[in-house]
Design an enzyme around this catalytic site. Structure first.
Site, PDB file in Angstrom:
ATOM      1  N   ASN A 162       0.851  -1.184   0.000  1.00  0.00           N
ATOM      2  CA  ASN A 162       0.000   0.000   0.000  1.00  0.00           C
ATOM      3  C   ASN A 162       0.894   1.244   0.000  1.00  0.00           C
ATOM      4  O   ASN A 162       1.734   1.401   0.894  1.00  0.00           O
ATOM      5  CB  ASN A 162      -0.899  -0.036   1.244  1.00  0.00           C
ATOM      6  CG  ASN A 162      -1.951   1.063   1.226  1.00  0.00           C
ATOM      7  OD1 ASN A 162      -1.623   2.232   1.060  1.00  0.00           O
ATOM      8  ND2 ASN A 162      -3.202   0.679   1.412  1.00  0.00           N
TER       9      ASN A 162
ATOM     10  N   HIS B  63      -2.992  -0.087  -3.423  1.00  0.00           N
ATOM     11  CA  HIS B  63      -3.085  -0.968  -2.265  1.00  0.00           C
ATOM     12  C   HIS B  63      -2.018  -2.053  -2.402  1.00  0.00           C
ATOM     13  O   HIS B  63      -1.301  -2.100  -3.406  1.00  0.00           O
ATOM     14  CB  HIS B  63      -4.479  -1.583  -2.203  1.00  0.00           C
ATOM     15  CG  HIS B  63      -5.525  -0.653  -1.655  1.00  0.00           C
ATOM     16  ND1 HIS B  63      -6.766  -1.088  -1.247  1.00  0.00           N
ATOM     17  CD2 HIS B  63      -5.510   0.680  -1.447  1.00  0.00           C
ATOM     18  CE1 HIS B  63      -7.460  -0.053  -0.805  1.00  0.00           C
ATOM     19  NE2 HIS B  63      -6.733   1.032  -0.913  1.00  0.00           N
TER      20      HIS B  63
ATOM     21  N   GLU C 183      -2.200  -5.204  -3.080  1.00  0.00           N
ATOM     22  CA  GLU C 183      -2.405  -6.089  -4.228  1.00  0.00           C
ATOM     23  C   GLU C 183      -2.253  -5.324  -5.547  1.00  0.00           C
ATOM     24  O   GLU C 183      -1.639  -5.824  -6.500  1.00  0.00           O
ATOM     25  CB  GLU C 183      -3.797  -6.719  -4.166  1.00  0.00           C
ATOM     26  CG  GLU C 183      -4.079  -7.519  -2.901  1.00  0.00           C
ATOM     27  CD  GLU C 183      -4.707  -6.666  -1.790  1.00  0.00           C
ATOM     28  OE1 GLU C 183      -4.384  -5.459  -1.681  1.00  0.00           O
ATOM     29  OE2 GLU C 183      -5.525  -7.210  -1.025  1.00  0.00           O
TER      30      GLU C 183
ATOM     31  N   SER D 152      -7.131  -9.290   4.437  1.00  0.00           N
ATOM     32  CA  SER D 152      -8.281  -9.631   3.582  1.00  0.00           C
ATOM     33  C   SER D 152      -8.472  -8.549   2.512  1.00  0.00           C
ATOM     34  O   SER D 152      -8.538  -7.363   2.828  1.00  0.00           O
ATOM     35  CB  SER D 152      -9.522  -9.715   4.482  1.00  0.00           C
ATOM     36  OG  SER D 152     -10.678 -10.042   3.735  1.00  0.00           O
TER      37      SER D 152
ATOM     38  N   CYS E 207      -9.627  -5.751   0.065  1.00  0.00           N
ATOM     39  CA  CYS E 207     -10.756  -4.813   0.003  1.00  0.00           C
ATOM     40  C   CYS E 207     -11.543  -5.050  -1.288  1.00  0.00           C
ATOM     41  O   CYS E 207     -11.163  -5.857  -2.141  1.00  0.00           O
ATOM     42  CB  CYS E 207     -10.251  -3.374   0.075  1.00  0.00           C
ATOM     43  SG  CYS E 207      -9.611  -2.753  -1.507  1.00  0.00           S
TER      44      CYS E 207
ATOM     45  N   CYS F 264      -9.513  -4.426  -4.553  1.00  0.00           N
ATOM     46  CA  CYS F 264      -8.511  -5.469  -4.817  1.00  0.00           C
ATOM     47  C   CYS F 264      -9.184  -6.793  -5.132  1.00  0.00           C
ATOM     48  O   CYS F 264      -8.684  -7.584  -5.938  1.00  0.00           O
ATOM     49  CB  CYS F 264      -7.545  -5.566  -3.645  1.00  0.00           C
ATOM     50  SG  CYS F 264      -6.546  -4.064  -3.490  1.00  0.00           S
TER      51      CYS F 264
ATOM     52  N   ASP G 299      -8.471   4.863   3.982  1.00  0.00           N
ATOM     53  CA  ASP G 299      -8.077   3.698   3.188  1.00  0.00           C
ATOM     54  C   ASP G 299      -9.248   2.768   2.933  1.00  0.00           C
ATOM     55  O   ASP G 299      -9.326   2.131   1.879  1.00  0.00           O
ATOM     56  CB  ASP G 299      -6.960   2.930   3.921  1.00  0.00           C
ATOM     57  CG  ASP G 299      -6.171   2.029   2.980  1.00  0.00           C
ATOM     58  OD1 ASP G 299      -5.440   2.578   2.144  1.00  0.00           O
ATOM     59  OD2 ASP G 299      -6.298   0.800   3.076  1.00  0.00           O
TER      60      ASP G 299
HETATM   61 CA    CA Z   1      -6.174  -2.102   1.505  1.00  0.00          CA
HETATM   62 ZN    ZN Z   2      -7.336  -3.070  -1.620  1.00  0.00          ZN
END
Ligand code: CA
Ligand code: ZN
Ligand code: CA
Ligand code: ZN
Lengths: 161, 161
Positions: A54, A65, A67, A92, A94, A97, A157
């Site tokens: 991130n 982010h 990912e 986990s 979002c 992502c 975020d």
């Molecule tokens: Ca995130």
């Molecule tokens: Zn994300």
């Protein structure tokens, strides 16, 4: 009904090894003053295709982010390459992502934890993506430390006021 | 007098495992039509800090070699982090990348081969950097295939007319 992925009782050596790449990215992000979430895309043979973290704070980016930064660092790959890979992420994924994972056809996601946030797990599950939750205290602790220090950055975020 | 690093007779599992990250980057670069040279920065514990590949063609960049693209993907790290890492590269580091390795204080370099090119090996050795040459035919073959197909791109990459 959505229910979070429970902790995996017997994680594989593969998953325990390769989540380390994502955790290191999160640690670097923490040191930079950013949101400490990291990602790593790894082939079935255990080769790292790319890593990311991130960088919303660091780059003034809305979409970097763990990912998505990982995917953007890698650049454009043939579709087939993504399909055999696992996305490792310290938290986990979002909703954004989650959508990126589906777009690129990634079939397997290993998360460090989902205590801090439960993202698009149900969407991924419904699409047939395999999900593993390693439930690592080092991931939870890093996020707790960050959220306590910078609650406003964290709310932004995850799209909260 | 400069003499190239000879092939390592007994490479470690660590080096054989982690050169794979650099080789995958080179393969991706080849598929993209670029110069097939990859890099990976790896901690002593075997965690991948970042990967990269020569993207001169892909990005129209003068300075994105395997090693420098890897370092740029990673972003800015505390000096101490680099020092414990090994830089894996599919080909003996050129003079620019040799300089980058010295600048960041990286103490160990593992190369896939140095048949295609011998870069700044003597400079690295003189600075106390540990060098390992895995002498991998898959790295040599990929470069031979690339140079046969695009000799002009390769000559530009190594600063020749
Ligand atoms: Ca995130
Ligand atoms: Zn994300
Ligand atoms: Ca080069
Ligand atoms: Zn170079």
């Amino acid at each position: 009904m959505s229910s979070p992925v429970p902790p995996t009782s017997n994680p594989s050596d593969f998953d325990k090894t390769h989540i380390r790449h994502a955790i290191l990215q999160a640690q670097i992000g923490f040191q930079e003053g950013g949101v400490p979430i990291g990602g790593a895309l790894v082939t079935a043979d255990g080769v790292v295709v790319g890593v990311g973290r991130n960088r919303r704070v660091q780059k003034g980016s809305a979409i970097r982010h763990g990912e998505t930064d990982c995917l953007e660092n890698i650049g454009r790959l043939p579709a087939k390459m993504y399909q055999g890979c696992t996305m490792f992420t310290t938290l986990s994924p979002c909703t954004m992502c989650t959508g990126a994972i589906l777009l690129f056809g990634i079939k397997r996601v290993v998360m460090g934890e989902n205590t801090t946030l439960v993202g698009g797990e149900q969407i991924l599950r419904d699409a047939g993506v395999e999900l593993v939750n390693l439930d690592l205290s080092e991931c939870k602790d890093m996020m707790a430390k960050f959220i306590a220090a910078k609650p406003g950055v964290w709310r932004e975020d995850i799209g909260e006021k």
